[in-house]
Design a protein around this motif. Sequence first.
Motif, PDB file in Angstrom:
ATOM      1  N   PRO A 137       0.838  -1.211   0.000  1.00 58.69           N
ATOM      2  CA  PRO A 137       0.000   0.000   0.000  1.00 58.69           C
ATOM      3  C   PRO A 137       0.868   1.254   0.000  1.00 58.69           C
ATOM      4  O   PRO A 137       2.006   1.249   0.480  1.00 58.69           O
ATOM      5  CB  PRO A 137      -0.806  -0.135   1.302  1.00 58.69           C
ATOM      6  CG  PRO A 137      -0.804  -1.597   1.596  1.00 58.69           C
ATOM      7  CD  PRO A 137       0.510  -2.110   1.118  1.00 58.69           C
ATOM      8  N   GLU A 184       0.955   3.925   1.732  1.00 54.91           N
ATOM      9  CA  GLU A 184       1.209   4.714   2.937  1.00 54.91           C
ATOM     10  C   GLU A 184       2.561   4.433   3.597  1.00 54.91           C
ATOM     11  O   GLU A 184       2.969   5.151   4.516  1.00 54.91           O
ATOM     12  CB  GLU A 184       0.092   4.483   3.970  1.00 54.91           C
ATOM     13  CG  GLU A 184      -0.039   3.048   4.446  1.00 54.91           C
ATOM     14  CD  GLU A 184      -1.097   2.274   3.678  1.00 54.91           C
ATOM     15  OE1 GLU A 184      -1.597   1.258   4.193  1.00 54.91           O
ATOM     16  OE2 GLU A 184      -1.411   2.696   2.536  1.00 54.91           O
ATOM     17  N   TYR A 185       3.267   3.398   3.175  1.00 54.21           N
ATOM     18  CA  TYR A 185       4.533   3.068   3.833  1.00 54.21           C
ATOM     19  C   TYR A 185       5.682   3.884   3.232  1.00 54.21           C
ATOM     20  O   TYR A 185       5.816   4.002   2.006  1.00 54.21           O
ATOM     21  CB  TYR A 185       4.820   1.568   3.706  1.00 54.21           C
ATOM     22  CG  TYR A 185       3.767   0.721   4.392  1.00 54.21           C
ATOM     23  CD1 TYR A 185       3.665   0.706   5.780  1.00 54.21           C
ATOM     24  CD2 TYR A 185       2.867  -0.039   3.643  1.00 54.21           C
ATOM     25  CE1 TYR A 185       2.689  -0.057   6.408  1.00 54.21           C
ATOM     26  CE2 TYR A 185       1.894  -0.798   4.261  1.00 54.21           C
ATOM     27  CZ  TYR A 185       1.812  -0.800   5.652  1.00 54.21           C
ATOM     28  OH  TYR A 185       0.841  -1.556   6.267  1.00 54.21           O
ATOM     29  N   ALA A 234     -10.718  -0.850  -1.844  1.00 52.23           N
ATOM     30  CA  ALA A 234     -10.011  -1.141  -0.599  1.00 52.23           C
ATOM     31  C   ALA A 234      -9.365  -2.525  -0.675  1.00 52.23           C
ATOM     32  O   ALA A 234      -9.983  -3.494  -1.122  1.00 52.23           O
ATOM     33  CB  ALA A 234     -10.977  -1.060   0.580  1.00 52.23           C
ATOM     34  N   ARG A 235      -8.116  -2.585  -0.237  1.00 49.97           N
ATOM     35  CA  ARG A 235      -7.379  -3.845  -0.239  1.00 49.97           C
ATOM     36  C   ARG A 235      -7.116  -4.297   1.183  1.00 49.97           C
ATOM     37  O   ARG A 235      -7.093  -3.489   2.123  1.00 49.97           O
ATOM     38  CB  ARG A 235      -6.040  -3.675  -0.975  1.00 49.97           C
ATOM     39  CG  ARG A 235      -6.184  -3.296  -2.439  1.00 49.97           C
ATOM     40  CD  ARG A 235      -4.814  -3.071  -3.055  1.00 49.97           C
ATOM     41  NE  ARG A 235      -3.954  -4.230  -2.897  1.00 49.97           N
ATOM     42  CZ  ARG A 235      -2.640  -4.204  -3.088  1.00 49.97           C
ATOM     43  NH1 ARG A 235      -2.032  -3.069  -3.400  1.00 49.97           N
ATOM     44  NH2 ARG A 235      -1.930  -5.306  -2.955  1.00 49.97           N
ATOM     45  N   SER A 236      -6.904  -5.583   1.327  1.00 50.61           N
ATOM     46  CA  SER A 236      -6.598  -6.119   2.651  1.00 50.61           C
ATOM     47  C   SER A 236      -5.264  -5.567   3.122  1.00 50.61           C
ATOM     48  O   SER A 236      -4.283  -5.556   2.359  1.00 50.61           O
ATOM     49  CB  SER A 236      -6.528  -7.649   2.597  1.00 50.61           C
ATOM     50  OG  SER A 236      -7.762  -8.187   2.196  1.00 50.61           O
ATOM     51  N   PRO A 237      -5.185  -5.095   4.369  1.00 54.57           N
ATOM     52  CA  PRO A 237      -3.909  -4.592   4.872  1.00 54.57           C
ATOM     53  C   PRO A 237      -2.889  -5.709   5.002  1.00 54.57           C
ATOM     54  O   PRO A 237      -3.226  -6.898   5.004  1.00 54.57           O
ATOM     55  CB  PRO A 237      -4.279  -4.003   6.227  1.00 54.57           C
ATOM     56  CG  PRO A 237      -5.527  -4.720   6.633  1.00 54.57           C
ATOM     57  CD  PRO A 237      -6.260  -5.010   5.358  1.00 54.57           C
ATOM     58  N   VAL A 238      -1.644  -5.291   5.124  1.00 53.25           N
ATOM     59  CA  VAL A 238      -0.562  -6.275   5.160  1.00 53.25           C
ATOM     60  C   VAL A 238      -0.728  -7.238   6.324  1.00 53.25           C
ATOM     61  O   VAL A 238      -0.546  -8.453   6.180  1.00 53.25           O
ATOM     62  CB  VAL A 238       0.799  -5.546   5.242  1.00 53.25           C
ATOM     63  CG1 VAL A 238       1.925  -6.543   5.479  1.00 53.25           C
ATOM     64  CG2 VAL A 238       1.050  -4.745   3.968  1.00 53.25           C
ATOM     65  N   TRP A 239      -1.076  -6.707   7.503  1.00 50.77           N
ATOM     66  CA  TRP A 239      -1.178  -7.588   8.673  1.00 50.77           C
ATOM     67  C   TRP A 239      -2.247  -8.661   8.478  1.00 50.77           C
ATOM     68  O   TRP A 239      -2.091  -9.803   8.909  1.00 50.77           O
ATOM     69  CB  TRP A 239      -1.453  -6.780   9.937  1.00 50.77           C
ATOM     70  CG  TRP A 239      -2.781  -6.069   9.968  1.00 50.77           C
ATOM     71  CD1 TRP A 239      -3.030  -4.799   9.597  1.00 50.77           C
ATOM     72  CD2 TRP A 239      -4.045  -6.623  10.375  1.00 50.77           C
ATOM     73  NE1 TRP A 239      -4.361  -4.495   9.750  1.00 50.77           N
ATOM     74  CE2 TRP A 239      -5.018  -5.604  10.238  1.00 50.77           C
ATOM     75  CE3 TRP A 239      -4.459  -7.862  10.849  1.00 50.77           C
ATOM     76  CZ2 TRP A 239      -6.351  -5.785  10.544  1.00 50.77           C
ATOM     77  CZ3 TRP A 239      -5.792  -8.062  11.166  1.00 50.77           C
ATOM     78  CH2 TRP A 239      -6.730  -7.036  11.017  1.00 50.77           C
ATOM     79  N   ARG A 257      -3.364  -9.891   5.512  1.00 54.50           N
ATOM     80  CA  ARG A 257      -2.898 -10.840   4.506  1.00 54.50           C
ATOM     81  C   ARG A 257      -1.863 -11.787   5.104  1.00 54.50           C
ATOM     82  O   ARG A 257      -1.869 -12.983   4.831  1.00 54.50           O
ATOM     83  CB  ARG A 257      -2.308 -10.095   3.310  1.00 54.50           C
ATOM     84  CG  ARG A 257      -3.317  -9.244   2.560  1.00 54.50           C
ATOM     85  CD  ARG A 257      -2.639  -8.351   1.524  1.00 54.50           C
ATOM     86  NE  ARG A 257      -1.958  -9.134   0.499  1.00 54.50           N
ATOM     87  CZ  ARG A 257      -2.521  -9.549  -0.626  1.00 54.50           C
ATOM     88  NH1 ARG A 257      -3.784  -9.246  -0.874  1.00 54.50           N
ATOM     89  NH2 ARG A 257      -1.840 -10.236  -1.509  1.00 54.50           N
ATOM     90  N   LEU A 273     -10.764  -8.109   0.031  1.00 59.22           N
ATOM     91  CA  LEU A 273     -10.930  -7.629   1.390  1.00 59.22           C
ATOM     92  C   LEU A 273     -12.116  -8.291   2.094  1.00 59.22           C
ATOM     93  O   LEU A 273     -11.987  -8.789   3.217  1.00 59.22           O
ATOM     94  CB  LEU A 273     -11.096  -6.107   1.396  1.00 59.22           C
ATOM     95  CG  LEU A 273     -11.322  -5.475   2.780  1.00 59.22           C
ATOM     96  CD1 LEU A 273     -10.189  -5.812   3.728  1.00 59.22           C
ATOM     97  CD2 LEU A 273     -11.500  -3.970   2.647  1.00 59.22           C
ATOM     98  N   LEU A 280     -11.794  -1.201   7.672  1.00 61.54           N
ATOM     99  CA  LEU A 280     -10.843  -1.386   6.577  1.00 61.54           C
ATOM    100  C   LEU A 280     -11.409  -1.019   5.206  1.00 61.54           C
ATOM    101  O   LEU A 280     -10.636  -0.757   4.282  1.00 61.54           O
ATOM    102  CB  LEU A 280     -10.353  -2.846   6.555  1.00 61.54           C
ATOM    103  CG  LEU A 280      -9.690  -3.339   7.846  1.00 61.54           C
ATOM    104  CD1 LEU A 280      -9.329  -4.817   7.717  1.00 61.54           C
ATOM    105  CD2 LEU A 280      -8.458  -2.515   8.176  1.00 61.54           C
TER     106      LEU A 280
END
Length: 842
Positions: free
Chosen positions: A146, A148-149, A236-241, A243, A256, A402
């Motif tokens: 994503p 935001e990192y 919207a995609r599943s966050p890293v944590w 997944r 998601l 999410l």
Amino acid sequence: MRVPLSWLREYVDLPTTETGRDVQAKLVAAGLEVETVEQLGAGLTGPLVVGEVLTIEELEGFKKPIRFCTVDVGTANGTGLPQEIVCGARNFAVGDKVVVVLPGAVLPGDFAIAARKTYGKVSHGMICSSDELGMGSDGDGIIVLPPEYEPGTDAIELLELVDEVLDIAVTPDRGYCLSMRGVARETATAYGLPLRDPALLDVPGPNTEGHPVEVADPFGCDRFTARTVSGLNPEARSPVWLRRRLQKAGMRPISLAVDITNYVMLELGQPLHAYDRSRVQGALGVRRAEPGEKLTTLDGVRRTLDPEDLVITDERGVIGLAGVMGGADTEIADAVPDQETGRVTGTTEVVIEAAHFDPIAIARAARRHKLPSEASKRFERGVDPLAAPAAAQRTVDLLVLLAGGTAGAGVTEVISPSAPHTVAMPAGHPAEVAGVAYDRETVVRRLQQVGCDVYGQDDLVVTVPSWRPDLRAPNDLAEEVIRLEGYENLPSTLPKPPAGRGLTGRQRLHRRIGRALAGAGYTEALNYPFISEQVLDQLALAADDPARRVVTLVNPLSDEEPALRTTLLPGLLGALRRNDGRGSHDLALFETGLVFHPSADQAAAGERLPVDHRPTDEQLAAVTAALPVQPRHAAVVLAGAREQAGWWGKGRPADWADAIEAARLIAHESGAELLVRAGQYGPWHPGRCAELAVVVDGEERVVGHAGELHPRVLKTLGLPARTCAMEIDLDAVEAAGTSAVEAPRIATFPVATQDVALVVDAGVPAADVEAVLREGAGELLESVRLFDVFTGEQLGEGRKSLAYALRFRAPDRTLTVEEASAARDAAVALAAERTGAVLRGA
């Protein structure tokens, strides 16, 4: 069930020093089967960071597409300058955030990273895929994070690459351990720590504003919770944590909404299903399928439903196979950009199903359609019915968090009233089962740790928790107390058998016979007691032969051999044929075993005995009377040489006499007198078959046959020429014998031997002549033995000479010649009278 240790720590405050191996030992001691502890990220060292792709240059002139990229990795490379990397993947673009491994790092599998020249450029590191980082292959190529990192962020911590995963083989009675909640409860109990139950959520009460639900089969579905969420962001995609937790648990991230339902299922053990609300028409329903109904499931297969299948419906018809798999018509739509406007379309409103279905119905449906799923695996082992509202609420909360959705105000609950299950148990029952003293306080404490409510003093009334449907009886509760107290604390005590017991007389006889036959050169060959009825035709048994009445099994191991044997010969002859085909031509095999004949009373054969209480004596007697009659037989088969040729002289082939001698040996070990005479039966050669008989309670009884098998039978069964066989009823021989075997003794007085040669008609059996000689010689006769059979022209047509050696002995004196001669003459005279025998040379 794969349990990441990092996830488990969210519910139980384990000591920081505890490793996966330590937790494994605790859970194994508590009765769970923790097969392995997988070390994720073993050997992984950085720098492994987030990078932002700045430029991409397509390199030409190579067999496959190659890209030369510059990537911003922050200050992770020590210079702050863009990192130059050569990469062959094409699923990322300028501006994407990717995972970059820099020179000096080591990836799983001891793969060291260094700067190297390739495709005419120097690559300072590598842009990573999930497979290269040990995350499993998702088929998408390079990991795109994503936006935001920030560049330079540690990707090892971000992607949770270092972890330990416990792989638990959950037994059918421990369905609650197919969830993090269940495993966390066991872990908390094992360590004596408090549990943060993820199902303890604030759940709004049911109201009439929710999506309508109609349950037509309350037995198949006793609870159905429906919730709605609208305004979802399709991009919207599943966050890293999220997944990563799914990947560690062995599930593949999809989208998601689907990922959230899978996550909650893993967390709470409650399977869920999300429907695209725009595709659902009218009320959701639960009923049994109608004959001929069809459903296209999410795997794209068009299935014909069975009337026993539980299905989910709307106004159009079936939209899902309950508890197994949803239908393709209402699945969550993937985000798709519009080619003209660029607007992304997809599912924006969902209906969440959290239901409790009948375990048996789900198990049968999954097997009937060969469609095992994570949901069906949990339903068939038992799902906590009270967890459905919490699971639905947890799903709603995650979708709102999410996907930017809005939770619908409506809450639909369809519940079939039911009372908690209670079990009455004496407080001392676990101690009686284990043989270890457990006081009442220990029993109550352990049952409360399981989740039970316990009332009473000496006689406990235990209310079983909703997530433990396997606790149905006092022994189940006793097992919980014992396992939590520790199986390793149970003392090892050797059983004390009562003195004076040993082998029965029947067992000792069978062992003596086996040793005697083995000592005579026979090899024991044990065979399965199953035959086909066709083999009885191959043995040429008569149509009305009792051996043709067989007991047929309802569920045989092989459809080709559905009946229990009535004779030992098929198995032995099959073993002889196999060994002869493998080059062993000189064979002598034996077997002792049960044969099976239908009982006279077959009426109770199909009666089902009750399982909730002890059958009555009359029921047991009726079933016992219907059991097959099971006498024990002994049989031998011979082929090839019985005595080998060598420097010591000529050998000889096995013949009918060897088969008869095996029967005599069995009779001798039983202390029975065996009568041998000419006979004719089934597979034996009519001219080389002996009928074997004994006297039981004053009546003569045929107990078997011995001799050479018929050539036609040998050809049909593919056996060697001149194969011989013997089969005898051991139980009948035992009944005719003496209870004890006498040891041989040496007489103190000399023997007097007299030889006689008698000429009789060729049709007179030698056994009849021998019997008459025994009777006529009187008490002084010790033994009689046929040592020569002669035929020739000098005797005349149809005549034969039988020469016998008669041994006479008195127990108290030395016989005179006159006494021995008189006894011989009396024997000859009676033979002449009974059989027409003439003393040869007279």
